[in-house]
Write a protein that holds these residues in place. Structure first.
Motif, PDB file in Angstrom:
ATOM      1  N   THR A   1       0.827  -1.207   0.000  1.00 38.65           N
ATOM      2  CA  THR A   1       0.000   0.000   0.000  1.00 38.65           C
ATOM      3  C   THR A   1       0.862   1.257   0.000  1.00 38.65           C
ATOM      4  N   THR A   2       0.343   2.296  -0.631  1.00 43.16           N
ATOM      5  CA  THR A   2       1.069   3.574  -0.663  1.00 43.16           C
ATOM      6  C   THR A   2       0.651   4.500   0.472  1.00 43.16           C
ATOM      7  N   THR A   3      -0.303   4.078   1.289  1.00 41.35           N
ATOM      8  CA  THR A   3      -0.700   4.874   2.452  1.00 41.35           C
ATOM      9  C   THR A   3       0.096   4.371   3.646  1.00 41.35           C
ATOM     10  N   ILE A   4       1.183   5.080   3.950  1.00 41.98           N
ATOM     11  CA  ILE A   4       2.139   4.624   4.956  1.00 41.98           C
ATOM     12  C   ILE A   4       2.230   5.637   6.083  1.00 41.98           C
ATOM     13  N   GLN A   5       2.212   5.123   7.287  1.00 41.38           N
ATOM     14  CA  GLN A   5       2.352   5.957   8.487  1.00 41.38           C
ATOM     15  C   GLN A   5       3.601   5.496   9.236  1.00 41.38           C
ATOM     16  N   TYR A   6       4.602   6.361   9.323  1.00 39.00           N
ATOM     17  CA  TYR A   6       5.836   6.015  10.026  1.00 39.00           C
ATOM     18  C   TYR A   6       5.698   6.403  11.498  1.00 39.00           C
ATOM     19  N   ALA A   7       6.065   5.484  12.374  1.00 42.17           N
ATOM     20  CA  ALA A   7       5.879   5.697  13.808  1.00 42.17           C
ATOM     21  C   ALA A   7       6.744   6.836  14.322  1.00 42.17           C
ATOM     22  N   SER A   8       6.258   7.463  15.370  1.00 44.13           N
ATOM     23  CA  SER A   8       6.991   8.508  16.080  1.00 44.13           C
ATOM     24  C   SER A   8       7.372   9.647  15.133  1.00 44.13           C
ATOM     25  N   THR A   9       8.637  10.032  15.113  1.00 44.37           N
ATOM     26  CA  THR A   9       9.081  11.170  14.312  1.00 44.37           C
ATOM     27  C   THR A   9       9.682  10.757  12.977  1.00 44.37           C
ATOM     28  N   ALA A  10       9.664   9.476  12.662  1.00 45.50           N
ATOM     29  CA  ALA A  10      10.267   9.002  11.411  1.00 45.50           C
ATOM     30  C   ALA A  10       9.503   9.552  10.216  1.00 45.50           C
ATOM     31  N   GLY A  11      10.253   9.897   9.170  1.00 50.36           N
ATOM     32  CA  GLY A  11       9.635  10.386   7.950  1.00 50.36           C
ATOM     33  C   GLY A  11       9.802   9.449   6.779  1.00 50.36           C
ATOM     34  N   SER A  12      10.486   8.337   7.011  1.00 48.27           N
ATOM     35  CA  SER A  12      10.692   7.337   5.976  1.00 48.27           C
ATOM     36  C   SER A  12      11.043   6.017   6.653  1.00 48.27           C
ATOM     37  N   ARG A  13      11.037   4.953   5.891  1.00 46.09           N
ATOM     38  CA  ARG A  13      11.335   3.635   6.464  1.00 46.09           C
ATOM     39  C   ARG A  13      12.747   3.569   7.020  1.00 46.09           C
ATOM     40  N   VAL A  14      13.693   4.158   6.318  1.00 42.84           N
ATOM     41  CA  VAL A  14      15.084   4.077   6.772  1.00 42.84           C
ATOM     42  C   VAL A  14      15.331   4.902   8.032  1.00 42.84           C
ATOM     43  N   ALA A  15      14.333   5.708   8.425  1.00 37.35           N
ATOM     44  CA  ALA A  15      14.468   6.506   9.647  1.00 37.35           C
ATOM     45  C   ALA A  15      13.743   5.884  10.832  1.00 37.35           C
ATOM     46  N   VAL A  16      13.088   4.743  10.609  1.00 38.54           N
ATOM     47  CA  VAL A  16      12.380   4.067  11.702  1.00 38.54           C
ATOM     48  C   VAL A  16      13.413   3.329  12.557  1.00 38.54           C
ATOM     49  N   GLY A  17      13.459   3.660  13.849  1.00 36.75           N
ATOM     50  CA  GLY A  17      14.490   3.069  14.690  1.00 36.75           C
ATOM     51  C   GLY A  17      14.036   2.823  16.109  1.00 36.75           C
ATOM     52  N   SER A  18      14.988   2.795  17.020  1.00 39.53           N
ATOM     53  CA  SER A  18      14.762   2.403  18.408  1.00 39.53           C
ATOM     54  C   SER A  18      13.665   3.225  19.075  1.00 39.53           C
TER      55      SER A  18
END
Length: 322
Positions: free
Chosen positions: A135-152
């Protein structure tokens, strides 16, 4: 410990030891298969090809302009949205010898058929999951703005759930017959949600008392009008998140969706099939009638029918790599 016959000098000792065979084979670890349950399912009839097309009218932009007397105003041009996919076949098989088939103490044919059925169901579920997570409707958790920014520490929690549900409702996502939405989550994600005080308090104070409460059952059930389904088949994008000290976080995708968010299609004449060929049925390929085979095949394709009606929340978990 094996039994042995003990005695004097002429005792048989361990020569008569025998292992005791449990005449029931052990259960296999099989993931819960939910992804294929909620799609809009259809079949392509015989002699109608392998390609499928879904269509819908785009919503009209509502006009709030008053008409001039005697004048119809500007014409509205409808837009038809199409989604296409092609059905493919999938399968696997194994062979066994006539000796194994006839002399094994276990019913290998029956056990093999059950194992194949489980594998077929798992393949069907994973194929559907792989469609849904696109899906193109993506919600990144917390303050992440992209998948590569999703972290601890970027967990799925009550606030993230409320945001995703707000997105679905803003997009007028069609609800299921019970008036709610569906969510598919990983067991590690479920563990984090049970560590969220907002969710725990909701079940503690607003949930039913007694053994039926999710806190006693250990499964989320329904929360915020959404039914949660937990499975190890839930999508994980391994090492796709934030990289810290040469280790990249695993990104978990929680899928929340409405009715008709995605579709599944099979060929009506070639849906699912378990196939057994006895020894001697293969002609010159089995000249001494020594080999039997067993396998499965099925047809499948899927597509997201409305990206606005399925949200992927991308996050890490406290029990995963981050």
């Amino acid at each position: 410990m094996p039994l042995s016959i003990r005695g004097g000098a002429n005792a048989l000792g361990n020569t008569e030891d025998r292992e005791f065979w449990v005449r029931k084979m052990l259960a296999r670890a099989v993931p819960k298969q939910y992804h294929g349950q909620f799609g809009d399912k259809d079949f392509i009839p015989v002699r109608n090809g392998q390609s499928v097309e879904w269509r819908r009218f785009s919503s009209f932009t509502t006009s709030t302009t008053a008409l001039t007397e005697g004048t119809p105003g500007a014409e509205t041009i409808p837009t038809v949205v199409t989604v296409t996919a092609t059905v493919n076949q999938y399968g696997m098989f194994y062979r066994q010898t006539e000796i194994a088939d006839s002399q094994s103490i276990d019913d290998l044919r029956a056990e093999g058929a059950e194992a194949l059925g489980e594998a077929m169901g798992d393949a069907y579920d994973l194929l559907t999951r792989n469609v849904m997570r696109g899906t193109t409707t993506i919600q990144y958790a917390s303050t992440a703005g992209s998948r590569v920014a999703v972290g601890s520490g970027m967990r799925l929690n009550a606030a993230e759930l409320r945001e995703a549900l707000a997105t679905l409702k803003t997009n007028n996502a069609l609800q299921f017959e019970d008036g709610g939405y569906k969510a598919i989550i990983h067991p590690r994600t479920e563990a984090d949600l049970f560590n969220d005080p907002t969710i725990v308090n909701a079940f503690s104070y607003a949930g039913e008392r007694g053994s039926g409460n999710p806190l006693f059952q250990g499964k989320l059930g329904r929360y915020l009008g959404t039914d949660f389904y937990t499975t190890s088949n839930a999508s994980i994008q391994a090492a796709a998140g934030l990289s810290v000290a040469a280790t990249s976080a695993d990104v978990y995708q929680t899928l929340i969706f409405g009715k008709q968010a995605y579709g599944i299609v099979e060929l009506s004449a070639l849906t699912t099939d378990l196939i057994y060929h006895p020894a001697g049925s293969s002609g010159v390929f089995d000249p001494l009638n020594q080999l039997s085979s067993q396998g499965y095949k099925f047809s499948h394709t899927g597509a997201i029918l409305n990206n606005s009606w399925i949200v992927s929340i991308e996050h890490t978990t406290s029990l995963g790599v981050e």
